[in-house]
Design a protein around this motif. Sequence first.
Motif, short mmCIF file in Angstrom:
data_model
loop_
_atom_site.label_atom_id
_atom_site.label_comp_id
_atom_site.label_asym_id
_atom_site.label_seq_id
_atom_site.Cartn_x
_atom_site.Cartn_y
_atom_site.Cartn_z
N ALA A 3 0.84 -1.20 0.00
CA ALA A 3 0.00 0.00 0.00
C ALA A 3 0.87 1.25 0.00
O ALA A 3 2.01 1.24 0.48
CB ALA A 3 -0.91 -0.01 1.22
N PRO A 4 0.34 2.35 -0.54
CA PRO A 4 1.08 3.63 -0.48
C PRO A 4 1.39 3.99 0.98
O PRO A 4 0.57 3.81 1.86
CB PRO A 4 0.11 4.62 -1.11
CG PRO A 4 -0.77 3.79 -2.00
CD PRO A 4 -0.94 2.48 -1.27
N GLY A 5 2.58 4.48 1.20
CA GLY A 5 2.98 4.85 2.54
C GLY A 5 3.60 3.72 3.32
O GLY A 5 4.13 3.94 4.42
N VAL A 6 3.55 2.48 2.78
CA VAL A 6 4.24 1.36 3.43
C VAL A 6 5.44 1.04 2.54
O VAL A 6 6.44 1.73 2.58
CB VAL A 6 3.29 0.15 3.61
CG1 VAL A 6 3.96 -0.93 4.46
CG2 VAL A 6 2.00 0.59 4.30
N LEU A 7 5.37 0.00 1.71
CA LEU A 7 6.46 -0.28 0.79
C LEU A 7 6.12 0.12 -0.65
O LEU A 7 7.00 0.20 -1.50
CB LEU A 7 6.83 -1.77 0.83
CG LEU A 7 7.29 -2.32 2.18
CD1 LEU A 7 7.75 -3.76 2.04
CD2 LEU A 7 8.40 -1.46 2.77
N GLY A 8 4.83 0.34 -0.90
CA GLY A 8 4.43 0.78 -2.23
C GLY A 8 4.83 -0.20 -3.32
O GLY A 8 4.61 -1.41 -3.20
N GLU A 9 5.44 0.29 -4.36
CA GLU A 9 5.81 -0.54 -5.51
C GLU A 9 7.04 -1.40 -5.25
O GLU A 9 7.39 -2.26 -6.06
CB GLU A 9 6.10 0.35 -6.71
CG GLU A 9 7.30 1.27 -6.49
CD GLU A 9 7.47 2.33 -7.57
OE1 GLU A 9 8.14 2.02 -8.57
OE2 GLU A 9 6.92 3.43 -7.39
N PHE A 10 7.71 -1.20 -4.11
CA PHE A 10 8.97 -1.88 -3.85
C PHE A 10 8.75 -3.15 -3.01
O PHE A 10 7.69 -3.35 -2.43
CB PHE A 10 9.94 -0.95 -3.14
CG PHE A 10 10.25 0.29 -3.91
CD1 PHE A 10 11.14 0.26 -4.97
CD2 PHE A 10 9.63 1.50 -3.61
CE1 PHE A 10 11.44 1.40 -5.70
CE2 PHE A 10 9.90 2.65 -4.33
CZ PHE A 10 10.80 2.59 -5.39
N ALA A 11 9.77 -3.99 -2.97
CA ALA A 11 9.68 -5.24 -2.23
C ALA A 11 10.66 -5.30 -1.07
O ALA A 11 10.31 -5.73 0.03
CB ALA A 11 9.92 -6.43 -3.17
N VAL A 12 11.89 -4.87 -1.28
CA VAL A 12 12.95 -5.03 -0.28
C VAL A 12 13.09 -3.75 0.54
O VAL A 12 13.10 -2.64 -0.01
CB VAL A 12 14.29 -5.38 -0.96
CG1 VAL A 12 15.38 -5.58 0.08
CG2 VAL A 12 14.13 -6.65 -1.81
N TYR A 13 13.23 -3.92 1.85
CA TYR A 13 13.27 -2.80 2.78
C TYR A 13 14.52 -2.90 3.64
O TYR A 13 14.84 -3.97 4.17
CB TYR A 13 12.02 -2.85 3.66
CG TYR A 13 11.99 -1.90 4.84
CD1 TYR A 13 11.95 -0.53 4.65
CD2 TYR A 13 11.98 -2.39 6.15
CE1 TYR A 13 11.90 0.34 5.73
CE2 TYR A 13 11.92 -1.53 7.24
CZ TYR A 13 11.89 -0.17 7.02
OH TYR A 13 11.84 0.69 8.08
N GLY A 14 15.25 -1.80 3.76
CA GLY A 14 16.46 -1.82 4.57
C GLY A 14 16.62 -0.57 5.41
O GLY A 14 16.15 0.51 5.04
#
Length: 308
Positions: free
Chosen positions: A219-230
């Motif tokens: 969802a927008p404001g979380v990870l949006g279009e991306f998958a990997v978070y660092g």
Amino acid sequence: MATEVPDRTDAADAPHPAFEGYAAESPPQAAVGAPGKDGVLKLTFAPTSGGTALVHDYATVPFHVSGTLAHDPHPDAATVFVQSPTGGVAQGDRHDVAISVEGNATAHVSTQSSTKVQSMTHNYAAAGASLSVGRGGHLDYVPEPTILHADARYSQDLTLSLDAGATAVLGDIVVPGRLARGERFEFERYLSRVRAEGPNGPLFEDATHLAPGESDPAAPGVLGEFAVYGTLFVVAPGTDAAGTSDELHAVVTDCEARAGATALPNGAGVAVRALGDRAETVQSALHAAWDSARRDLVGAPAPSGRKY
């Protein structure tokens, strides 16, 4: 006669209310607390006339430590890559890491490869890390990414304690599935909490809680279009956090990943966040920030990514 292992499936032990239901489930394989399920790692680094040395280490399965490496760009630093002979983190696993860096010592601790959190049907897996750095010491705790397989339930909790003049860099990258297999956001629950305190009390707390079945991580404001978070935390109380934030923001905005930096509360330092489609792009951005920050903190660049 075989000794019966107590099955510690108690909701009171759950790291968060969202994990209480899992805690009541007994794994059909080895029980929580059985040999090989409760991994313990303890490392102590101290300054010596020849530089920082690993003066104490203790490890139980699935942790293994083969010794220190001396290829760090900092002439006095000691490096440890934590190894694992298992295929990953399984349901019912409980891992505890304690790392102590004594005053004026410099240490770098990482993992040899990514942490693979396996698929689960019962209970959950949890990892805790307690880090302490003495006066004038420095610790780089930058493990390889955590990969959450489908149906994984995983909680990790990290606490950092700094004496006066001590600094630390903490890294964390989360990959939401085996992306090459199309396993994106198929894990069940992921919770990560980071707490830091200095000689005068708490510095900051940070938490990430993702549960795709309850709230869409895309969802927008979380990870949006991306998958990997660092995230990279540069914890350096008493330094110019605003200036460092501007410096690191300029460094990561030129990277492929979508990244930025912001000052932490209480003058604790800087947090760098990065989002990307692949672990490698997020790692590259955070490494660039780590390299810049480390040059300021200890006068040496960040180590390269090689694990040998």
